[in-house]
Design an enzyme around this catalytic site. Sequence first.
Site, PDB file in Angstrom:
ATOM      1  N   ALA A 154       3.372  -3.440   2.079  1.00 25.06           N
ATOM      2  CA  ALA A 154       3.950  -4.784   2.287  1.00 25.06           C
ATOM      3  C   ALA A 154       5.472  -4.805   2.363  1.00 25.06           C
ATOM      4  O   ALA A 154       6.057  -5.882   2.404  1.00 25.06           O
ATOM      5  CB  ALA A 154       3.456  -5.805   1.259  1.00 25.06           C
ATOM      6  N   GLY A 208       7.230  -3.828   4.965  1.00 25.49           N
ATOM      7  CA  GLY A 208       7.488  -4.385   6.301  1.00 25.49           C
ATOM      8  C   GLY A 208       7.209  -5.885   6.331  1.00 25.49           C
ATOM      9  O   GLY A 208       7.941  -6.655   6.955  1.00 25.49           O
ATOM     10  N   ASP A 209       6.146  -6.296   5.647  1.00 27.20           N
ATOM     11  CA  ASP A 209       5.806  -7.730   5.614  1.00 27.20           C
ATOM     12  C   ASP A 209       6.894  -8.524   4.890  1.00 27.20           C
ATOM     13  O   ASP A 209       7.230  -9.649   5.281  1.00 27.20           O
ATOM     14  CB  ASP A 209       4.465  -7.949   4.900  1.00 27.20           C
TER      15      ASP A 209
HETATM   16  O1  RIB Z   1       1.124  -4.480   5.452  1.00 23.40           O
HETATM   17  C1  RIB Z   1       0.359  -4.285   4.293  1.00 23.40           C
HETATM   18  C2  RIB Z   1      -1.006  -4.885   4.465  1.00 23.40           C
HETATM   19  O2  RIB Z   1      -1.682  -4.180   5.473  1.00 23.40           O
HETATM   20  C3  RIB Z   1      -1.901  -4.780   3.256  1.00 23.40           C
HETATM   21  O3  RIB Z   1      -1.741  -5.850   2.369  1.00 23.40           O
HETATM   22  C4  RIB Z   1      -3.284  -4.694   3.874  1.00 23.40           C
HETATM   23  O4  RIB Z   1      -4.061  -5.814   3.662  1.00 23.40           O
HETATM   24  C5  RIB Z   1      -3.059  -4.441   5.357  1.00 23.40           C
HETATM   25  O5  RIB Z   1      -3.299  -5.563   6.090  1.00 23.40           O
END
Ligand code: RIB
Length: 302
Positions: A251, A253-254
Amino acid sequence: MHAKVVVVGSLNMDLVARAERLPRAGETLAGESFATVPGGKGANQAVAAARLGASVAMIGNVGDDAYGQQLRQALLDEQVDCRAVAVCSGVSSGLALIVVDASSQNAIVIIPGGNGQLQPQSVQAFDDLLLDAEVIICQLEVPSQTVAYTLERGRELGKTVILNPAPCTGPLPPSWYASIDYLIPNESEAQALTGLPVTDLASAEFAASHLRKRGVKNVIITLGAQGALFASAQGVQHFAAPTVQPVDTTAAGDTFVGGFAAALARGVEEDEAIAFGQRAAALSVTRAGAQPSIPYLGEVQP
Ligand code: RIB
């Protein structure tokens, strides 16, 4: 309050095993710990944008199982507007099977479940959310026709459209590029999009210029500890990454995408928005899990 950031994307329950190293093909490996953690690239980006100062709405699907209720509640706990998060009957929620090794790297297998049933009509039905948004974010864990619809509609409405092309196995449909304001791949995604090796700043710059020639306005390639490369009509800029002791990169990158979007939505200039996203992402890698690792605004230096 109107949502300034709208995320169209996935919600997954992450089933996370920690082990000394990733298993080899055919191998059974004893792990060290296990956790069930709310994740999914879409939901993680929604949580990141919300914790980092934006009002956020999510458009997505969960299954009619206990994980679905927990995933929805995790977003509600962050004040994310979930009226467009639907419960699909007869299908599981999205799942991600994740192994994290001692060096904080991970390997992930996703099972789409309800995410695989998110149709363009699900987005169309909540056009009011898109109309009110400043920034619209998509990833690639939901059907491509839904991503295509959202990008196109975002462009028609004159919104700032971000695509995080993850996960990515090959080039994007050529017609998508003109609708994207910010394309944000990591190095392996940039490689899959272009067919060019992306291993360092020079190769990232080459790949970014390749992508810009396909019609996308701005490209930000995230390079982990090597920082981020931003390519726009004004030229190319490198942003060094803050140095941290990594625990889990899931996460990261998220967190960058959500933080960047939240900063753009409140009118921050793009170079400062990139640096802000990087500071948030750097904090997230010092903590375990997807959504639990995402920092709040007060923790990220202004
Ligand atoms: O980017 C991380 C995410 O990738 C994780 O939370 C997992 O669910 C996948 O979608």
